[in-house]
Design an enzyme around this catalytic site. Structure first.
Site, mmCIF file in Angstrom:
data_model
loop_
_atom_site.group_PDB
_atom_site.id
_atom_site.type_symbol
_atom_site.label_atom_id
_atom_site.label_comp_id
_atom_site.label_asym_id
_atom_site.label_seq_id
_atom_site.Cartn_x
_atom_site.Cartn_y
_atom_site.Cartn_z
ATOM 1 N N CYS A 140 -14.800 -19.879 24.943
ATOM 2 C CA CYS A 140 -14.536 -18.468 24.707
ATOM 3 C C CYS A 140 -13.160 -18.505 23.874
ATOM 4 C CB CYS A 140 -14.413 -17.561 26.042
ATOM 5 S SG CYS A 140 -16.043 -17.321 26.688
ATOM 6 N N CYS A 145 -12.384 -19.486 29.276
ATOM 7 C CA CYS A 145 -12.600 -20.928 28.967
ATOM 8 C C CYS A 145 -12.460 -21.430 27.799
ATOM 9 C CB CYS A 145 -14.154 -21.092 29.635
ATOM 10 S SG CYS A 145 -15.347 -20.553 28.353
ATOM 11 N N GLU A 166 -16.349 -12.181 27.578
ATOM 12 C CA GLU A 166 -15.556 -12.347 26.288
ATOM 13 C C GLU A 166 -16.466 -12.482 24.962
ATOM 14 O OE1 GLU A 166 -12.957 -14.900 29.083
ATOM 15 O OE2 GLU A 166 -15.042 -14.602 28.879
ATOM 16 N N HIS A 217 -20.592 -15.030 28.296
ATOM 17 C CA HIS A 217 -19.365 -14.608 29.067
ATOM 18 C C HIS A 217 -18.770 -13.258 28.643
ATOM 19 C CE1 HIS A 217 -18.065 -19.121 30.007
ATOM 20 N NE2 HIS A 217 -19.317 -18.880 30.652
#
Length: 192
Positions: free
Chosen positions: A103, A100, A71, A69
């Site tokens: 993360c 999410c 992040e 992701h």
């Protein structure tokens, strides 16, 4: 065979205007927008001017065997770029989707590792905001001292000016703020 892990990579300098207009509007339900963009700025307490290595854009990487992701890309990049823990950093993220739960957990662990860092997250949309796990992830970030807010018109304009390859086109609101008030109220309710 060792599992795949995200590795530091260089962020993009800027994103295309069409990409920004498609991925960043505050929509309650944003179908077809599977990518997450993270525009970031890192400021050191010593000096508050940003150079090329202090800002950029990450996009999530999707591989059939593993995901990274946006992040996670930033966290990996930051650890590589700023290995020292004796400087103080203010980090600002402008995200097309809120983090999410996975993360959020990784960001909280990162903040425990980098106690010399403050993080502000301005998000365009809330990712699965009705699901308890996603709400809990946002609360964990808040409890860890992360400033969380929904992007305002000023935030969109700041992103346009600093992270979009707009080629001199002036910022226009378009329909970026469709559900801003509703999402801001939802976020405040989640963080209570």
């Amino acid at each position: 065979m060792e599992p795949w892990r995200p590795s530091p990579r260089n962020p993009m300098d800027r994103i295309d205007p069409k990409t920004f207009r498609f991925h960043f509007p505050n929509l309650l339900y944003a179908s077809g927008r599977k990518l997450c963009y993270l525009c970031f700025q890192v400021e050191r307490e010593d000096y508050f001017s940003c150079n090329d290595s202090d800002w950029g854009v990450f996009r999530n990487k999707v591989h059939p065997w593993a995901r990274c992701h946006a992040e996670q890309c930033f966290l990996s990049w930051f650890r590589d770029q700023y290995p020292y823990r004796d400087e103080y950093y203010n980090v600002t993220w402008f995200l097309s989707w809120s983090p999410c739960p996975t993360c959020a957990k990784e960001v909280v662990e990162f903040l425990e590792e980098y106690r010399n860092l403050t993080l502000s997250i301005f998000t365009s949309r809330l990712y699965y905001f009705g699901h308890p796990n996603y709400q809990q992830g946002l609360r964990k970030l808040w409890d860890a001292g992360v400033q969380l807010d929904i992007m305002s018109c000023d935030d969109f304009e700041y992103c346009w000016d600093n992270f979009v390859d707009h080629k001199g086109m002036h910022f226009q609101r378009w329909n970026l703020l469709n559900d801003c008030d509703f999402l801001a109220a939802e976020l405040q309710e989640i963080l209570r």
